[in-house]
Design a protein around this motif. Structure first.
Motif, PDB file in Angstrom:
ATOM      1  N   SER A 119       1.952  71.661  60.941  1.00  0.00           N
ATOM      2  CA  SER A 119       0.521  71.947  60.771  1.00  0.00           C
ATOM      3  C   SER A 119       0.071  72.992  61.781  1.00  0.00           C
ATOM      4  CB  SER A 119      -0.308  70.681  60.959  1.00  0.00           C
ATOM      5  OG  SER A 119       0.060  69.739  60.008  1.00  0.00           O
TER       6      SER A 119
ATOM      7  N   LEU B 216       3.209  68.820  55.292  1.00  0.00           N
ATOM      8  CA  LEU B 216       2.236  69.146  56.336  1.00  0.00           C
ATOM      9  C   LEU B 216       1.822  67.927  57.166  1.00  0.00           C
ATOM     10  CD1 LEU B 216       0.012  71.846  54.670  1.00  0.00           C
ATOM     11  CD2 LEU B 216       1.293  72.087  56.782  1.00  0.00           C
ATOM     12  N   ASN B 217       2.395  66.745  56.817  1.00  0.00           N
ATOM     13  CA  ASN B 217       2.087  65.573  57.629  1.00  0.00           C
ATOM     14  C   ASN B 217       2.918  65.557  58.902  1.00  0.00           C
ATOM     15  OD1 ASN B 217       0.238  64.792  55.830  1.00  0.00           O
ATOM     16  ND2 ASN B 217       1.224  62.887  55.229  1.00  0.00           N
ATOM     17  N   ASP B 218       3.117  66.716  59.442  1.00  0.00           N
ATOM     18  CA  ASP B 218       3.916  66.866  60.649  1.00  0.00           C
ATOM     19  C   ASP B 218       3.092  67.723  61.607  1.00  0.00           C
ATOM     20  OD1 ASP B 218       7.179  67.213  61.502  1.00  0.00           O
ATOM     21  OD2 ASP B 218       5.785  68.715  62.263  1.00  0.00           O
ATOM     22  N   HIS B 219       2.923  67.237  62.833  1.00  0.00           N
ATOM     23  CA  HIS B 219       2.057  67.938  63.779  1.00  0.00           C
ATOM     24  C   HIS B 219       2.508  69.380  64.015  1.00  0.00           C
ATOM     25  CE1 HIS B 219      -0.455  64.588  65.139  1.00  0.00           C
ATOM     26  NE2 HIS B 219       0.596  63.856  64.876  1.00  0.00           N
TER      27      HIS B 219
ATOM     28  N   ALA C  88       1.505  76.356  60.669  1.00  0.00           N
ATOM     29  CA  ALA C  88       0.787  76.889  59.498  1.00  0.00           C
ATOM     30  C   ALA C  88      -0.580  77.425  59.928  1.00  0.00           C
ATOM     31  CB  ALA C  88       0.623  75.799  58.443  1.00  0.00           C
ATOM     32  N   PHE C  89      -1.270  76.670  60.778  1.00  0.00           N
ATOM     33  CA  PHE C  89      -2.595  77.094  61.240  1.00  0.00           C
ATOM     34  C   PHE C  89      -2.497  78.388  62.055  1.00  0.00           C
ATOM     35  CE2 PHE C  89      -6.085  76.841  64.401  1.00  0.00           C
ATOM     36  CZ  PHE C  89      -7.135  76.947  63.506  1.00  0.00           C
TER      37      PHE C  89
END
Lengths: 58, 130
Positions: free
Chosen positions: A8, A2-5, A11-12
């Motif tokens: 993220s 999830l350290n990928d813009h 997912a959001f």
């Protein structure tokens, strides 16, 4: 992962789309249509806005 | 479950969501939806914490964080429990973290979703919604 813009954002968008589809739709077809529509608006809209900011920052 | 309850009962039915997301819907007989809401709001909350988001205190150093606290308090018990055991502690060094903003977005959204669930449970209880 999830350290990928982008991931993220995806997912959001998926969680928000699932939430509102569960809140507002009872039928299966309407549910998935709503998930797809909300996700598409959020992901595509955010990408367009991000490119707009990049473009205006130059 | 009767289709329309008196207002005071409807208010009472909307409160369990503050203990656990979806609990009001469970008591109102919407069990499948209750489980779905629990999973969705729960996942939003946990992903927010994994991304180093903060459970903002009301005495946060700036107004934007205090506004965030107002949204996150909608989570109810998970917010209170998280604050007590030190989950998502606000550390100003985290503000430089690339994912700090994303984490906060997830946590604030989880709080706002839970507030919407309370209103939805109220609407179901008064018979405004199926």
């Amino acid at each position: 992962m999830l350290n990928d813009h982008f991931l993220s954002l995806a997912a959001f968008s998926l969680l928000v789309a699932l939430f509102f589809a569960t809140l507002n739709h009872r039928d299966r077809r309407g549910f998935w249509k709503s998930v797809g529509k909300t996700m598409a608006w959020m992901v595509v809209g955010s990408l367009l806005f991000a490119y707009f900011m990049l473009w205006t920052a130059r | 479950m009767p289709s329309a309850l008196p207002r005071w009962k409807a208010y009472a039915y909307s409160l369990p969501t503050l203990l656990l997301p979806g609990l009001s819907h469970w008591f109102l007989g919407r069990r499948r939806r209750a489980v779905a809401f629990f999973c969705i709001v729960g996942a939003t909350f946990w992903v927010g914490l994994l991304l180093h988001g903060a459970l903002f205190p009301f005495h946060a150093p700036n107004w934007l964080y205090r506004l965030g606290a107002l949204a996150e308090v909608g989570l109810g018990a998970p917010y209170a429990l998280g604050r007590i055991i030190g989950l998502g502690r606000l550390d100003m060094r985290d503000a430089a973290d690339l994912m700090f903003g994303y984490g906060n977005t997830f946590l604030v959204s989880a709080g706002l979703m839970n507030m919407l669930l309370m209103m939805d449970a109220f609407d179901i209880a008064v018979g405004r919604k199926e």
